[in-house]
Scaffold this motif. Structure first.
Motif, PDB file in Angstrom:
ATOM      1  N   LEU A 106       0.840  -1.215   0.000  1.00 15.48           N
ATOM      2  CA  LEU A 106       0.000   0.000   0.000  1.00 15.48           C
ATOM      3  C   LEU A 106       0.863   1.249   0.000  1.00 15.48           C
ATOM      4  CD1 LEU A 106      -2.912  -0.456   2.569  1.00 15.48           C
ATOM      5  CD2 LEU A 106      -3.114  -0.186   0.084  1.00 15.48           C
ATOM      6  N   ASP A 107       0.339   2.269  -0.666  1.00 19.50           N
ATOM      7  CA  ASP A 107       1.119   3.483  -0.808  1.00 19.50           C
ATOM      8  C   ASP A 107       0.194   4.664  -0.559  1.00 19.50           C
ATOM      9  OD1 ASP A 107       2.471   5.648  -1.733  1.00 19.50           O
ATOM     10  OD2 ASP A 107       2.764   4.876  -3.777  1.00 19.50           O
ATOM     11  N   GLY A 108       0.528   5.459   0.442  1.00 17.25           N
ATOM     12  CA  GLY A 108      -0.323   6.585   0.788  1.00 17.25           C
ATOM     13  C   GLY A 108       0.082   7.888   0.113  1.00 17.25           C
ATOM     14  N   ASP A 109       1.093   7.812  -0.765  1.00 18.76           N
ATOM     15  CA  ASP A 109       1.697   9.045  -1.267  1.00 18.76           C
ATOM     16  C   ASP A 109       0.799   9.914  -2.152  1.00 18.76           C
ATOM     17  OD1 ASP A 109       3.879   8.436   0.132  1.00 18.76           O
ATOM     18  OD2 ASP A 109       5.146   7.864  -1.575  1.00 18.76           O
ATOM     19  N   ARG A 110      -0.063   9.266  -2.944  1.00 19.59           N
ATOM     20  CA  ARG A 110      -0.840  10.040  -3.918  1.00 19.59           C
ATOM     21  C   ARG A 110      -2.252  10.354  -3.451  1.00 19.59           C
ATOM     22  NH1 ARG A 110       2.191   9.422  -8.880  1.00 19.59           N
ATOM     23  NH2 ARG A 110       0.545  10.662  -9.861  1.00 19.59           N
ATOM     24  N   VAL A 111      -2.544  10.081  -2.176  1.00 17.09           N
ATOM     25  CA  VAL A 111      -3.923  10.188  -1.702  1.00 17.09           C
ATOM     26  C   VAL A 111      -4.481  11.611  -1.865  1.00 17.09           C
ATOM     27  CG1 VAL A 111      -5.343  10.121   0.401  1.00 17.09           C
ATOM     28  CG2 VAL A 111      -3.873   8.178  -0.180  1.00 17.09           C
ATOM     29  N   LEU A 112      -3.720  12.611  -1.438  1.00 12.26           N
ATOM     30  CA  LEU A 112      -4.264  13.978  -1.500  1.00 12.26           C
ATOM     31  C   LEU A 112      -4.424  14.464  -2.943  1.00 12.26           C
ATOM     32  CD1 LEU A 112      -2.695  15.860   1.544  1.00 12.26           C
ATOM     33  CD2 LEU A 112      -4.859  14.613   1.374  1.00 12.26           C
ATOM     34  N   GLU A 113      -3.545  13.989  -3.804  1.00 13.69           N
ATOM     35  CA  GLU A 113      -3.684  14.304  -5.230  1.00 13.69           C
ATOM     36  C   GLU A 113      -5.006  13.746  -5.768  1.00 13.69           C
ATOM     37  OE1 GLU A 113      -0.471  13.246  -8.397  1.00 13.69           O
ATOM     38  OE2 GLU A 113       0.508  13.579  -6.444  1.00 13.69           O
ATOM     39  N   THR A 134     -21.689  26.298  10.041  1.00 12.62           N
ATOM     40  CA  THR A 134     -20.414  25.601  10.216  1.00 12.62           C
ATOM     41  C   THR A 134     -20.219  24.612   9.067  1.00 12.62           C
ATOM     42  OG1 THR A 134     -20.625  25.749  12.620  1.00 12.62           O
ATOM     43  CG2 THR A 134     -19.125  24.063  11.780  1.00 12.62           C
ATOM     44  N   LEU A 135     -19.019  24.542   8.537  1.00 14.31           N
ATOM     45  CA  LEU A 135     -18.709  23.529   7.516  1.00 14.31           C
ATOM     46  C   LEU A 135     -17.875  22.421   8.158  1.00 14.31           C
ATOM     47  CD1 LEU A 135     -18.630  22.397   4.655  1.00 14.31           C
ATOM     48  CD2 LEU A 135     -16.683  23.906   4.172  1.00 14.31           C
ATOM     49  N   LEU A 136     -18.418  21.199   8.101  1.00 13.14           N
ATOM     50  CA  LEU A 136     -17.727  20.050   8.674  1.00 13.14           C
ATOM     51  C   LEU A 136     -17.077  19.203   7.590  1.00 13.14           C
ATOM     52  CD1 LEU A 136     -20.497  18.809  11.154  1.00 13.14           C
ATOM     53  CD2 LEU A 136     -18.395  20.032  11.750  1.00 13.14           C
ATOM     54  N   GLY A 137     -15.821  18.888   7.781  1.00 12.30           N
ATOM     55  CA  GLY A 137     -15.159  17.861   6.978  1.00 12.30           C
ATOM     56  C   GLY A 137     -15.232  16.554   7.753  1.00 12.30           C
ATOM     57  N   PHE A 138     -14.776  15.474   7.156  1.00 16.13           N
ATOM     58  CA  PHE A 138     -14.811  14.197   7.878  1.00 16.13           C
ATOM     59  C   PHE A 138     -13.909  13.177   7.210  1.00 16.13           C
ATOM     60  CE2 PHE A 138     -17.060  11.201   5.135  1.00 16.13           C
ATOM     61  CZ  PHE A 138     -17.673  12.040   4.207  1.00 16.13           C
ATOM     62  N   CYS A 139     -13.690  12.092   7.957  1.00 14.59           N
ATOM     63  CA  CYS A 139     -13.098  10.885   7.376  1.00 14.59           C
ATOM     64  C   CYS A 139     -13.518   9.710   8.240  1.00 14.59           C
ATOM     65  CB  CYS A 139     -11.572  10.992   7.300  1.00 14.59           C
ATOM     66  SG  CYS A 139     -10.781  10.935   8.904  1.00 14.59           S
ATOM     67  N   GLY A 140     -13.246   8.512   7.770  1.00 11.82           N
ATOM     68  CA  GLY A 140     -13.499   7.331   8.578  1.00 11.82           C
ATOM     69  C   GLY A 140     -12.351   7.104   9.542  1.00 11.82           C
ATOM     70  N   ALA A 141     -12.629   6.445  10.654  1.00 12.07           N
ATOM     71  CA  ALA A 141     -11.556   6.029  11.553  1.00 12.07           C
ATOM     72  C   ALA A 141     -10.854   4.816  10.932  1.00 12.07           C
ATOM     73  CB  ALA A 141     -12.122   5.672  12.920  1.00 12.07           C
ATOM     74  N   PRO A 142      -9.565   4.642  11.248  1.00 13.32           N
ATOM     75  CA  PRO A 142      -8.818   3.528  10.658  1.00 13.32           C
ATOM     76  C   PRO A 142      -9.509   2.165  10.817  1.00 13.32           C
ATOM     77  CG  PRO A 142      -7.299   5.061  11.637  1.00 13.32           C
ATOM     78  CD  PRO A 142      -8.675   5.565  11.989  1.00 13.32           C
ATOM     79  N   TRP A 143     -10.027   1.843  11.987  1.00 13.14           N
ATOM     80  CA  TRP A 143     -10.667   0.532  12.169  1.00 13.14           C
ATOM     81  C   TRP A 143     -11.837   0.360  11.199  1.00 13.14           C
ATOM     82  CZ3 TRP A 143     -11.149  -4.323  13.085  1.00 13.14           C
ATOM     83  CH2 TRP A 143     -12.399  -4.892  13.337  1.00 13.14           C
ATOM     84  N   LEU A 179      -3.366   4.073   7.684  1.00 10.45           N
ATOM     85  CA  LEU A 179      -4.650   4.775   7.531  1.00 10.45           C
ATOM     86  C   LEU A 179      -4.719   5.983   8.456  1.00 10.45           C
ATOM     87  CD1 LEU A 179      -7.145   1.757   7.235  1.00 10.45           C
ATOM     88  CD2 LEU A 179      -6.603   3.439   5.445  1.00 10.45           C
ATOM     89  N   ALA A 180      -4.197   5.837   9.676  1.00 11.79           N
ATOM     90  CA  ALA A 180      -4.214   6.969  10.612  1.00 11.79           C
ATOM     91  C   ALA A 180      -3.419   8.141  10.044  1.00 11.79           C
ATOM     92  CB  ALA A 180      -3.663   6.547  11.975  1.00 11.79           C
ATOM     93  N   ASP A 181      -2.259   7.855   9.490  1.00  9.83           N
ATOM     94  CA  ASP A 181      -1.404   8.946   9.002  1.00  9.83           C
ATOM     95  C   ASP A 181      -1.983   9.609   7.750  1.00  9.83           C
ATOM     96  OD1 ASP A 181       0.215   8.494  11.131  1.00  9.83           O
ATOM     97  OD2 ASP A 181       1.700   7.311  10.030  1.00  9.83           O
ATOM     98  N   VAL A 182      -2.451   8.786   6.828  1.00  6.72           N
ATOM     99  CA  VAL A 182      -3.047   9.320   5.596  1.00  6.72           C
ATOM    100  C   VAL A 182      -4.310  10.129   5.939  1.00  6.72           C
ATOM    101  CG1 VAL A 182      -4.340   8.581   3.562  1.00  6.72           C
ATOM    102  CG2 VAL A 182      -2.111   7.562   4.045  1.00  6.72           C
ATOM    103  N   SER A 183      -5.118   9.601   6.852  1.00  3.56           N
ATOM    104  CA  SER A 183      -6.375  10.270   7.213  1.00  3.56           C
ATOM    105  C   SER A 183      -6.110  11.585   7.940  1.00  3.56           C
ATOM    106  CB  SER A 183      -7.242   9.348   8.081  1.00  3.56           C
ATOM    107  OG  SER A 183      -7.470   8.120   7.423  1.00  3.56           O
ATOM    108  N   ALA A 184      -5.076  11.610   8.773  1.00  5.48           N
ATOM    109  CA  ALA A 184      -4.727  12.858   9.463  1.00  5.48           C
ATOM    110  C   ALA A 184      -4.314  13.922   8.439  1.00  5.48           C
ATOM    111  CB  ALA A 184      -3.622  12.619  10.482  1.00  5.48           C
ATOM    112  N   ASP A 185      -3.525  13.528   7.448  1.00  2.95           N
ATOM    113  CA  ASP A 185      -3.144  14.478   6.388  1.00  2.95           C
ATOM    114  C   ASP A 185      -4.388  14.987   5.650  1.00  2.95           C
ATOM    115  OD1 ASP A 185      -0.513  13.951   7.022  1.00  2.95           O
ATOM    116  OD2 ASP A 185      -0.112  12.724   5.241  1.00  2.95           O
ATOM    117  N   TYR A 186      -5.302  14.074   5.407  1.00  2.53           N
ATOM    118  CA  TYR A 186      -6.536  14.426   4.688  1.00  2.53           C
ATOM    119  C   TYR A 186      -7.381  15.404   5.519  1.00  2.53           C
ATOM    120  CZ  TYR A 186     -11.064  13.427   2.349  1.00  2.53           C
ATOM    121  OH  TYR A 186     -12.275  13.509   1.706  1.00  2.53           O
ATOM    122  N   LEU A 187      -7.461  15.181   6.825  1.00  2.00           N
ATOM    123  CA  LEU A 187      -8.211  16.128   7.676  1.00  2.00           C
ATOM    124  C   LEU A 187      -7.541  17.497   7.693  1.00  2.00           C
ATOM    125  CD1 LEU A 187      -9.312  13.952  10.768  1.00  2.00           C
ATOM    126  CD2 LEU A 187     -10.660  14.583   8.733  1.00  2.00           C
TER     127      LEU A 187
END
Ligand code: CP3
Length: 341
Positions: A106-113, A134-143, A179-187
């Motif tokens: 798995l490669d998280g490098d291109r996720v934000l692109e 208020t504008l809410l963003g979101f993502c799923g938790a890693p689990w 997933l935690a690291d990629v999701s944190a970047d996404y948030l």
């Protein structure tokens, strides 16, 4: 300008409390179904800013909720990691199931692109929403995201992911941490694009045993929140661990979420205890939105009576369902606001 949901996330008690609904943009609205039909696939809807912005705004126009939640899905993260996510009518989400070798590759490098169109929607939304919303963003938790990645589809109790975690603890831990690291970047990217606050959805936290709850729900979410707050100290984060029950007290303390979401099975006595430690969000049973009438009124009144004297964001205990009557949503908003719609 201070937005109401943010005021509550900062610990204030507002009367009436601000309100929004999980899945407030969705199939119970005819105007959503119309855009959905012309968008093509569900993912096309998520990745086309014109459409995603439109369906995000629809429930705000109709009901003047205090928050708009970006229209997207938690599974755009595995899609961005090339897991071939698709949503087929009547089947729910599907993707290629992942194994130990797949996790190593798995490669998280291109996720934000890959997610640039979603971030574009966030930017446009902050421009188009009313100032007070208020504008809410979101993502799923890693689990929760991992359960879909391992099974390749939704399951009633996430047995495939639970089994995989026992058999391949190292690979599973690697998956959660990636997933935690990629999701944190996404948030962080969503916050930078204009999201006022973000929510982390751990919809499947409730199927975990005690030890696994710590390792798979608390630990990765604590890591995400620490990572976001290290980079954006003012970021406000709501964590929704569905089915976590009495573990929620510990969950809030360890994850350092600004607010915790409560599902409808959380007893209001316990919710009052949780509210002493900080803001809570929830927790009307979505079926009350289908039933309407007395069931709707008594559910609303119980929550307002018990939780209305502390920091509360009124919400459902999980997403609104396609069977819900939009007229019941109007009645809900009106009742929560004390008869003033
Ligand atoms: O809340 C909102 O209005 C924002 C949009 C949003 C969607 N999904 C849109 C959606 C959000 C925040 C989500 C989160 C999500 N997605 C979760 C966590 C919250 C929860 O409900 O538990 C999960 C587990 C998913 C994964 C997912 N997406 C499933 C299991 C399904 C199929 C089940 C279903 O309800 O159809 C989806 C599809 C989906 N995501 C739809 C919507 C509006 C319906 C698809 C359609 O319109 O065809």
């Amino acid at each position: 300008m201070r937005r109401k949901v943010i005021q509550v996330l900062e610990g204030e008690t507002l009367s009436p409390p601000p309100i929004w609904l999980m899945r407030q943009a969705g199939r119970y609205l005819p105007e959503y179904r119309q855009v959905r039909a012309k968008a093509g696939s569900f993912l096309d809807l998520c990745y086309t800013p014109d459409h995603a912005v439109e369906v995000t705004l629809q429930p705000i126009r109709r009901f003047a909720f205090d928050a708009a939640i970006l229209f997207s899905d938690i599974l755009v993260i595995p899609d961005a990691m090339k897991r071939n996510v698709r949503f087929t009518e009547g089947h729910g989400p599907e993707m290629d199931p992942i194994d130990v070798d797949g996790i190593a590759g798995l490669d998280g490098d291109r996720v934000l692109e890959h997610l640039a169109p979603v971030l574009e929607s966030v930017r446009r939304l902050r421009g188009e929403l009313p100032q007070e919303t208020t504008l809410l963003g979101f993502c799923g938790a890693p689990w929760t995201v991992a359960t879909y990645m391992i099974a390749g589809h939704g399951t009633p109790d996430q047995a495939p992911a639970r089994l995989f975690a026992y058999r391949h603890p190292k690979a599973f831990e690697d998956l959660l941490m990636l997933l935690a690291d990629v999701s944190a970047d996404y948030l962080v990217a969503q916050i930078d694009a204009g999201a006022d606050a973000v929510q982390i959805f751990d919809s499947w936290a409730g199927v975990l045993g005690e030890r696994e709850f710590q390792a798979f729900a608390v630990k990765p979410v604590a890591r995400m929140i620490a990572s976001v707050k290290a980079r954006r100290p003012k970021a406000k984060i709501i964590a929704f661990a569905k089915g976590a029950g009495y573990l929620l007290k510990d969950y809030r303390q360890k994850t350092k979420a600004d607010a915790i979401g409560l599902d409808w099975s959380v007893p209001l006595d316990f919710a009052v205890e949780l509210q002493k430690d900080g803001p809570v969000q929830g927790n009307l049973d979505p079926m009350r939105m289908v039933a309407g009438g007395v069931a709707l009124e008594e559910g609303i009144d119980d929550i307002l009576q018990r939780l209305g004297n502390g920091p509360l964001i009124f919400n459902l205990g999980h997403g609104i369902t396609p069977q819900a009557d939009p007229e019941n949503v109007r009645l809900l908003v009106e009742r929560v606001r004390g008869g003033r719609a």
